[in-house]
Design an enzyme around this catalytic site. Structure first.
Site, short mmCIF file in Angstrom:
data_model
loop_
_atom_site.label_atom_id
_atom_site.label_comp_id
_atom_site.label_asym_id
_atom_site.label_seq_id
_atom_site.Cartn_x
_atom_site.Cartn_y
_atom_site.Cartn_z
N ARG A 144 21.90 40.96 49.58
CA ARG A 144 22.89 39.88 49.59
C ARG A 144 23.76 39.95 50.84
O ARG A 144 24.09 38.94 51.43
CB ARG A 144 23.74 39.93 48.33
CG ARG A 144 23.00 39.32 47.15
CD ARG A 144 23.90 39.25 45.94
NE ARG A 144 23.64 40.33 45.00
CZ ARG A 144 24.49 40.70 44.07
NH1 ARG A 144 25.65 40.11 43.97
NH2 ARG A 144 24.17 41.66 43.24
N ASP B 164 25.29 45.61 33.15
CA ASP B 164 23.87 45.24 32.99
C ASP B 164 23.34 45.55 31.60
O ASP B 164 22.20 45.20 31.28
CB ASP B 164 23.01 46.00 34.01
CG ASP B 164 23.35 45.63 35.44
OD1 ASP B 164 23.86 44.51 35.65
OD2 ASP B 164 23.12 46.45 36.34
N ARG C 82 29.04 33.03 36.20
CA ARG C 82 30.45 33.33 35.95
C ARG C 82 31.28 33.15 37.22
O ARG C 82 32.36 32.54 37.19
CB ARG C 82 30.57 34.78 35.45
CG ARG C 82 31.98 35.30 35.32
CD ARG C 82 31.98 36.78 34.99
NE ARG C 82 31.37 37.58 36.05
CZ ARG C 82 31.99 37.95 37.16
NH1 ARG C 82 33.24 37.62 37.38
NH2 ARG C 82 31.36 38.65 38.08
N CYS D 246 23.89 36.78 30.10
CA CYS D 246 24.16 36.58 31.52
C CYS D 246 23.94 35.15 31.98
O CYS D 246 24.21 34.80 33.11
CB CYS D 246 23.32 37.55 32.35
SG CYS D 246 21.56 37.28 32.11
N1 LIG Z 1 24.57 42.33 39.10
C1 LIG Z 1 24.23 43.59 39.68
C2 LIG Z 1 25.33 44.58 39.60
N2 LIG Z 1 25.44 45.41 38.55
C3 LIG Z 1 26.55 46.17 38.72
C4 LIG Z 1 27.13 45.82 39.93
C5 LIG Z 1 28.35 46.41 40.50
C6 LIG Z 1 28.75 47.72 39.93
C7 LIG Z 1 29.53 47.64 38.66
O1 LIG Z 1 29.90 46.56 38.17
O2 LIG Z 1 29.79 48.74 38.09
C8 LIG Z 1 26.34 44.83 40.52
C9 LIG Z 1 26.57 44.18 41.83
C10 LIG Z 1 27.42 42.95 41.84
O3 LIG Z 1 27.51 42.23 40.84
O4 LIG Z 1 28.00 42.61 42.91
#
Ligand SMILES: NCc1[nH]cc(CCC(=O)O)c1CC(=O)O
Length: 313
Positions: free
Chosen positions: A154, A83, A130, A241
Site C-alpha cells: 500500500r 483480523d 470503515r 469486515c
Molecule cells: N488489515 C490488515 C491489518 N491488520 C492489522 C493491521 C495493523 C495492526 C493492528 O491493528 O494491530 C493491519 C494494517 C492496517 O489496517 O493498516
C-alpha cells in the site's frame, strides 16, 4: 519433558514482526523453554480439503493458523485482534491480548498535509469500508481509492498510483518502523478504529493449561476489557469486515467507555453513540451499545450495506 513450543504466524512483514515480538516476550519470561516460529501461508491449498463448516467462511487471515492449532501442528497462533473474527472455531480460545498500541488510524500524505488541508477532490487510498465511510463523512469531496495488499504494497501504491494520501492503522506503520512518515493521527471524532485495532492476540486450544500458563503474563487487563467490549458490540451488530463499523473502548480505572459508529458507505448516514460502565461488564456494555445503535438506525444502514455488498460480490 522440554518439548519446543511452536508459535504460528502469517508471513507478512507485519505478522512476522508481531510473532517475533510475542516470541521475545515469552522467551524472556521463560528462558528454559524453547520457542520456535512457524510461518504459514494463509492461502495454501490444504484449506480446500478440511471441513470448512468447522471454521466458517470468515477469518481469511486466520483460518489456516486455526487449523494448524486444532491439528496440534502449532501450540499458539499470533494474530492482529482486528483480523480475528468475533466467533472462534469450537475448541479454540483467545489466551491473551497484549497491551495495545495507539489504536487509531493515521494519514500519510505526500505533501505533509493533514486531512482537513488536502485539496478538494484529493485521492486517498484505503483498504476498508470503515475508513471510506468515515473519511467521506468528514470530507465528502475526497476521492477514495480502495486498495488491496499488505502495508508495504500500500505504501508503494501511494507513489505508484500518484495518490495524495493513505489512511492506515498507526500500529502497523509503527511496528514496521515507518512512523516518521506519518503526517497526522486522525482524531477519533473523525474516525473510530476497527474493532481490536492495535492489539495483538494469542489464540490457543481451549483448556491447554500448559500454554495458557506460559502466556498468562502477556495479557493486559485494560486492553482485554476494551477489546472484549468492542468485539461484543461487533458480534451483536453482526458486523464483519464488509460493513463500516468502528469502535473504541477506553478504560479509566474500574470504568470503561465504549464508543461505536455504524456508517453508510457514502458517509451520509451514521449512528454514533457511547456507553460507560464497569470494566467487569465489558461484554454486556458492548451488547447494550449495539442494541441502542441498531434501534437508532444502524440496522437500516447495515442492511443497505450488506445488500450493496451482495450486489457487487
Ligand atoms: N488489515 C490488515 C491489518 N491488520 C492489522 C493491521 C495493523 C495492526 C493492528 O491493528 O494491530 C493491519 C494494517 C492496517 O489496517 O493498516
Amino acid at each position: 519433558m522440554n518439548k519446543e513450543i511452536v508459535i504460528g504466524t502469517r508471513e507478512s512483514r507485519l505478522a512476522l514482526w508481531q510473532a517475533r515480538w510475542v516470541a521475545e516476550q515469552l522467551q524472556s519470561r521463560h528462558p528454559g523453554v524453547n520457542f520456535r516460529l512457524q510461518g504459514m501461508k494463509t492461502h495454501g491449498d490444504n484449506i480446500l480439503d478440511v471441513a470448512l463448516a468447522k471454521i466458517g467462511d470468515k477469518g481469511l487471515f486466520t483460518k489456516e493458523l486455526e487449523l494448524a492449532l486444532l491439528k496440534g501442528k502449532i501450540d499458539l497462533a499470533v494474530h492482529s485482534m482486528k483480523d480475528l473474527p468475533t466467533e472462534l472455531p469450537p475448541g479454540l480460545s483467545i489466551g491473551a491480548i497484549c497491551r495495545r498500541e495507539y489504536p487509531g488510524d493515521v494519514l500519510i500524505s505526500r505533501r505533509g498535509l493533514k486531512l482537513a488541508e488536502l485539496p478538494s477532490g484529493a485521492r486517498v487510498g484505503t483498504s476498508s469500508l470503515r475508513r471510506t465511510a468515515q473519511l467521506l463523512r468528514f470530507r465528502p469531496d475526497l476521492q477514495i481509492s480502495t486498495m488491496r495488499g499488505n502495508l508495504t504494497t500500500r505504501l508503494r501504491k501511494l507513489t505508484e498510483q500518484n495518490l495524495d494520501a493513505l489512511v492506515l492503522a498507526y500500529a502497523g506503520v509503527h511496528r514496521l518502523g515507518l512512523a516518521e512518515q506519518i503526517t497526522q493521527r486522525i482524531p477519533f471524532d473523525i474516525c473510530l478504529p476497527a474493532v481490536g485495532q492495535g492489539a495483538i492476540g494469542v489464540e490457543i486450544r481451549s483448556g491447554d493449561e500448559r500454554i495458557q500458563s506460559l502466556i498468562d503474563s502477556l495479557n493486559d487487563r485494560e486492553t482485554q476489557a476494551a477489546v472484549t467490549a468492542e468485539r461484543a458490540l461487533m458480534k451483536e451488530l453482526e458486523g464483519g469486515c464488509q460493513v463500516p463499523v468502528g469502535a473504541l473502548g477506553r478504560v479509566d480505572g474500574e470504568m470503561i467507555t465504549l464508543e461505536g459508529i455504524v456508517a453508510s458507505l457514502d458517509g451520509r448516514r451514521a449512528v454514533r453513540d457511547a456507553v460507560t460502565g464497569p470494566v467487569a461488564e465489558a461484554s454486556a456494555l458492548g451488547r447494550t451499545l449495539a442494541r441502542r445503535m441498531l434501534a437508532a438506525g444502524a440496522a437500516e444502514i447495515l442492511n443497505a450495506a450488506r445488500q450493496e455488498f451482495d450486489l457487487h460480490a
